[in-house]
Write a protein that holds these residues in place. Sequence first.
Motif, PDB file in Angstrom:
ATOM      1  N   ARG A 410       0.800  -1.127   0.124  1.00 37.78           N
ATOM      2  CA  ARG A 410       0.009  -0.010  -0.055  1.00 37.78           C
ATOM      3  C   ARG A 410       0.903   1.256   0.121  1.00 37.78           C
ATOM      4  O   ARG A 410       1.152   1.774   1.007  1.00 37.78           O
ATOM      5  CB  ARG A 410      -0.939   0.068   1.298  1.00 37.78           C
ATOM      6  N   PRO A 411       1.335   1.653  -1.190  1.00 40.13           N
ATOM      7  CA  PRO A 411       2.329   2.668  -1.158  1.00 40.13           C
ATOM      8  C   PRO A 411       1.603   3.955  -1.196  1.00 40.13           C
ATOM      9  O   PRO A 411       0.345   3.954  -1.461  1.00 40.13           O
ATOM     10  CB  PRO A 411       2.968   2.777  -2.430  1.00 40.13           C
ATOM     11  N   THR A 412       2.087   4.970  -0.577  1.00 39.95           N
ATOM     12  CA  THR A 412       1.358   6.316  -0.382  1.00 39.95           C
ATOM     13  C   THR A 412       2.111   7.374  -1.324  1.00 39.95           C
ATOM     14  O   THR A 412       3.373   7.264  -1.601  1.00 39.95           O
ATOM     15  CB  THR A 412       1.500   6.925   0.872  1.00 39.95           C
ATOM     16  N   ILE A 413       1.102   8.160  -2.111  1.00 40.57           N
ATOM     17  CA  ILE A 413       2.088   9.188  -3.103  1.00 40.57           C
ATOM     18  C   ILE A 413       2.420  10.271  -2.255  1.00 40.57           C
ATOM     19  O   ILE A 413       1.673  11.005  -0.998  1.00 40.57           O
ATOM     20  CB  ILE A 413       0.818   9.571  -3.924  1.00 40.57           C
ATOM     21  N   MET A 414       3.842  10.469  -2.474  1.00 37.80           N
ATOM     22  CA  MET A 414       4.395  11.675  -1.576  1.00 37.80           C
ATOM     23  C   MET A 414       4.537  13.016  -2.311  1.00 37.80           C
ATOM     24  O   MET A 414       4.900  14.024  -1.663  1.00 37.80           O
ATOM     25  CB  MET A 414       5.870  11.188  -1.108  1.00 37.80           C
ATOM     26  N   GLY A 427      -8.091  16.719 -22.911  1.00 37.65           N
ATOM     27  CA  GLY A 427      -8.157  16.978 -21.357  1.00 37.65           C
ATOM     28  C   GLY A 427      -7.893  15.668 -20.408  1.00 37.65           C
ATOM     29  O   GLY A 427      -8.233  15.511 -19.353  1.00 37.65           O
ATOM     30  N   GLU A 428      -7.228  14.708 -20.882  1.00 33.20           N
ATOM     31  CA  GLU A 428      -6.719  13.579 -20.316  1.00 33.20           C
ATOM     32  C   GLU A 428      -5.126  13.477 -20.449  1.00 33.20           C
ATOM     33  O   GLU A 428      -4.418  13.700 -21.370  1.00 33.20           O
ATOM     34  CB  GLU A 428      -7.398  12.061 -20.656  1.00 33.20           C
ATOM     35  N   GLY A 429      -4.576  12.815 -19.388  1.00 38.65           N
ATOM     36  CA  GLY A 429      -3.104  12.686 -19.406  1.00 38.65           C
ATOM     37  C   GLY A 429      -2.566  11.751 -18.241  1.00 38.65           C
ATOM     38  O   GLY A 429      -3.188  11.193 -17.666  1.00 38.65           O
ATOM     39  N   THR A 430      -1.232  11.581 -18.219  1.00 38.54           N
ATOM     40  CA  THR A 430      -0.599  10.932 -17.289  1.00 38.54           C
ATOM     41  C   THR A 430       0.604  11.616 -16.479  1.00 38.54           C
ATOM     42  O   THR A 430       1.202  12.361 -17.237  1.00 38.54           O
ATOM     43  CB  THR A 430      -0.012   9.523 -18.022  1.00 38.54           C
ATOM     44  N   VAL A 431       0.515  11.656 -15.265  1.00 42.11           N
ATOM     45  CA  VAL A 431       1.292  12.362 -14.397  1.00 42.11           C
ATOM     46  C   VAL A 431       1.947  11.519 -13.675  1.00 42.11           C
ATOM     47  O   VAL A 431       1.633  10.396 -13.070  1.00 42.11           O
ATOM     48  CB  VAL A 431       0.696  13.379 -13.569  1.00 42.11           C
ATOM     49  N   MET A 432       3.570  11.729 -13.423  1.00 39.50           N
ATOM     50  CA  MET A 432       4.367  11.073 -12.847  1.00 39.50           C
ATOM     51  C   MET A 432       4.260  11.423 -11.135  1.00 39.50           C
ATOM     52  O   MET A 432       4.120  12.449 -10.837  1.00 39.50           O
ATOM     53  CB  MET A 432       5.817  11.388 -12.952  1.00 39.50           C
ATOM     54  N   CYS A 433       4.063  10.339 -10.518  1.00 37.25           N
ATOM     55  CA  CYS A 433       3.989  10.328  -8.693  1.00 37.25           C
ATOM     56  C   CYS A 433       5.092   9.738  -8.140  1.00 37.25           C
ATOM     57  O   CYS A 433       5.453   8.389  -8.427  1.00 37.25           O
ATOM     58  CB  CYS A 433       2.702  10.030  -8.324  1.00 37.25           C
ATOM     59  N   THR A 434       5.589  10.501  -7.196  1.00 39.10           N
ATOM     60  CA  THR A 434       6.613   9.661  -6.219  1.00 39.10           C
ATOM     61  C   THR A 434       5.840   9.035  -5.395  1.00 39.10           C
ATOM     62  O   THR A 434       5.109   9.433  -4.654  1.00 39.10           O
ATOM     63  CB  THR A 434       7.636  10.601  -5.951  1.00 39.10           C
ATOM     64  N   LEU A 435       6.290   7.687  -5.027  1.00 40.69           N
ATOM     65  CA  LEU A 435       5.829   6.986  -3.832  1.00 40.69           C
ATOM     66  C   LEU A 435       6.818   6.784  -2.670  1.00 40.69           C
ATOM     67  O   LEU A 435       7.874   6.958  -2.728  1.00 40.69           O
ATOM     68  CB  LEU A 435       5.441   5.592  -4.420  1.00 40.69           C
ATOM     69  N   ASP A 436       6.318   6.189  -1.695  1.00 37.03           N
ATOM     70  CA  ASP A 436       7.234   6.023  -0.532  1.00 37.03           C
ATOM     71  C   ASP A 436       7.576   4.651  -0.396  1.00 37.03           C
ATOM     72  O   ASP A 436       8.168   4.229   0.741  1.00 37.03           O
ATOM     73  CB  ASP A 436       6.358   6.431   0.870  1.00 37.03           C
ATOM     74  N   LEU A 437       7.389   3.997  -1.421  1.00 37.10           N
ATOM     75  CA  LEU A 437       7.822   2.369  -1.139  1.00 37.10           C
ATOM     76  C   LEU A 437       8.508   2.213  -2.639  1.00 37.10           C
ATOM     77  O   LEU A 437       8.363   3.241  -3.742  1.00 37.10           O
ATOM     78  CB  LEU A 437       6.780   1.417  -1.407  1.00 37.10           C
ATOM     79  N   GLY A 438       9.622   1.172  -2.734  1.00 39.74           N
ATOM     80  CA  GLY A 438      10.446   1.270  -4.020  1.00 39.74           C
ATOM     81  C   GLY A 438      10.678  -0.329  -4.009  1.00 39.74           C
ATOM     82  O   GLY A 438      10.001  -1.218  -3.714  1.00 39.74           O
ATOM     83  N   GLU A 439      11.696  -0.536  -4.934  1.00 39.77           N
ATOM     84  CA  GLU A 439      12.079  -1.726  -5.364  1.00 39.77           C
ATOM     85  C   GLU A 439      12.449  -2.792  -4.330  1.00 39.77           C
ATOM     86  O   GLU A 439      12.078  -3.842  -4.188  1.00 39.77           O
ATOM     87  CB  GLU A 439      13.289  -1.693  -6.481  1.00 39.77           C
ATOM     88  N   ASP A 440      13.179  -2.139  -3.246  1.00 35.01           N
ATOM     89  CA  ASP A 440      13.614  -2.976  -2.272  1.00 35.01           C
ATOM     90  C   ASP A 440      12.369  -3.378  -1.256  1.00 35.01           C
ATOM     91  O   ASP A 440      12.483  -4.129  -0.129  1.00 35.01           O
ATOM     92  CB  ASP A 440      14.666  -2.157  -1.154  1.00 35.01           C
ATOM     93  N   ASP A 441      11.086  -2.567  -1.286  1.00 36.99           N
ATOM     94  CA  ASP A 441      10.122  -2.828  -0.668  1.00 36.99           C
ATOM     95  C   ASP A 441       9.107  -3.805  -1.245  1.00 36.99           C
ATOM     96  O   ASP A 441       7.900  -4.257  -0.936  1.00 36.99           O
ATOM     97  CB  ASP A 441       9.455  -1.651  -0.231  1.00 36.99           C
ATOM     98  N   GLY A 442       9.352  -4.466  -2.518  1.00 42.13           N
ATOM     99  CA  GLY A 442       8.478  -5.206  -3.216  1.00 42.13           C
ATOM    100  C   GLY A 442       7.924  -4.769  -4.517  1.00 42.13           C
ATOM    101  O   GLY A 442       7.423  -5.475  -5.294  1.00 42.13           O
TER     102      GLY A 442
END
Length: 502
Positions: A410-414, A427-442
Motif C-alpha cells: 500500500r504505497p502512498t503518493i508523496m 483533457g486527459e493525461g498521465t502524471v508521474m507520482c513519487t511513492l514512499d515504497l520502492g524496489e527494495d520494498d517489493g
Amino acid sequence: MLSSTMMSRVDGKPAISGDPRMRLLGRVFDSFRRIALERFVQKHPPSRQVSPAPGELVAAYEELLPASLLELWRRKGLGLYGALPLTLIDPRVWQPVLDRWIVSPPDAVRRIPIALTPFGTLLYYRNVTPTDEDVVCIDPVSKETSVLAWSLDDFFNKNLCQQDLLAEIVNPSLVRSARKECGPLAPGEIYEVNQILFSMQMLQIVKVDALDAHRRLRDAVDAPKPVEEAPTTVADSLPGTHRSLFADVATTPGLSGLYLASHSDWHRLLALQPDGQYRLLFWRIHYQTFERIDVRGYRGAYRVSRNAEGDETVALDIVLHADSSGSDANDERLVVMHSGETTLLLREDALGNMATAIGGRDVMGDSEYYFRRVSFEDAFVDEPYDGRVAPPLADLPRVLQALIPAEPLRPTIMHVAEPNLDDEEEGEGTVMCTLDLGEDDGLRFNMPLYSPNETGRELIGWIWKMAPHACQVGIKYQRGEDGAIKHGPAVGDVLTTRSPDA
C-alpha cells in the motif's frame, strides 16, 4: 596530432580509416551526435526493451531504406517507442505478412514494413523513384491503405510529433482506454478491439500477439479450409512427424514425464526422460486450418538440483540454432511446483511477473510462464490465457513465495509532478507520482497499482521508474470543463497492488 592519412572529414563527421583507434573515435563521435530523427526520439523515447539492432540487419537494408531510419536502428534499436506506443519492427519478420496483404508483380515498387501502431496498423516504406518516397499504412481491420507522408523523415519528425497529425494515425482516446483496460503493451503485442461490440457502442479490448492477429485477419478475407483434424488429446495435438518422438516418454513418480505449455495457439511440449535427456518442441496450431506450423525443436541434457531456497529446479541445456526465436531460451531454468495432484514447471525468468499476478489477481499470470504435467492420453484443452487460479501460498515454491508480500503493498503518493501539457489529449493525461515504497520494498517495473475500494477513488497506474525506496508511477488524470484536474492523484493518496476486481 592525427595524421591526415588517418582521418578526414565528410559532412562534418570523421571519415574513419582502417586504424582501430580511429574506428573507436568514430564510435565515440557517433554516440554524441544528434541523429536525424532526434525529434521523434525526444517525443517518443525508446522503452527499456529497445537495444541497438544487430549489424547484419542494418547492413541488409543499407540500399533499401533511408539512412535516417538505419541510424535510428543502429543508435537506438527496434521495439516500443513512447507512450503510444509505436513499434519499430524487423522487416524480415513482417515482409511475408505485408506480401499477403498486398500481392504485387515482381517488378513493382518494393514495399518494406517498418513500424506498427498499437492497434496493429502496419506502416511501410516505398522508394517510388530515385527522388520520391512515401510512408503508407494498411489497416488490417478495414483493409484500407493510405499515404501518410511523402518523406520518411517528415513522417517521424512531423506526423508522429504533432498531436493533430498523430491523432489521424492513432486514436488517442482509444489508446487511453486500451491502456486502462489491459495495461501497457509488451514487445510483439497489439491491442485488438472487438469490432462487433464496437459497432454496438460497447468497448472490449484485449492484448494479442501482433503477428497472429495479422495472420488471422488476413485469413478471414479468404478463410482457408481445415487441412488437419482439430486436436482432442495431447497426442494428436502434436505435428504428426513428431508424435513418435514423445510416445515412449513414461510418467514416473519423479519428474520424468511430459509437460505442456499453451498460450493462445502456441504450444510447447517438454519431455524429461529418466536418463537425464530432454526433448522440447515448439509449434502452433492454426485456428482455422488446424495445421501444425512454425515447428522447431531442441534436445539435450537436463539437470535437477535445488536452489538456495531449497526448491527443486530443472536446468535445460538449450543450444539455439539458425531458425530459433531468441525467446526459445526462456525455458532454460525451471522451478518445480507441486500442488495436490498437479505439477507445474515455472519459468524462472517469469517469477516476478507471476508474483505480481498472484498478489494482484490470484492467478498464475500468462499461461506461457509455466508447463503443466500431462500424459499423451489427456484431453487437449485450452489453458486460461491469463493463467489458472493460483494454488495456496504454501504450495508455491519458496523462491516465489518470497516475492509475494503477505499483505498487498500500500504505497502512498508523496509527490505529484506537474503534468506535461504537451502530452495531454482531450483533457486527459498521465502524471508521474513519487511513492514512499520502492524496489527494495517489493514494487516491480510495470506493476499495476490501484485505489483501494474503501478510498472511493478510482486511480490506476503502472510503475514506470524504479528506485530502492521511492519508485515513480504514472497515474491517469482528467480535467473538467473549467480546466482544473478533477480526477487525478494527490499527495497522500494511498494505492495498492491488489486489483479491486480480485
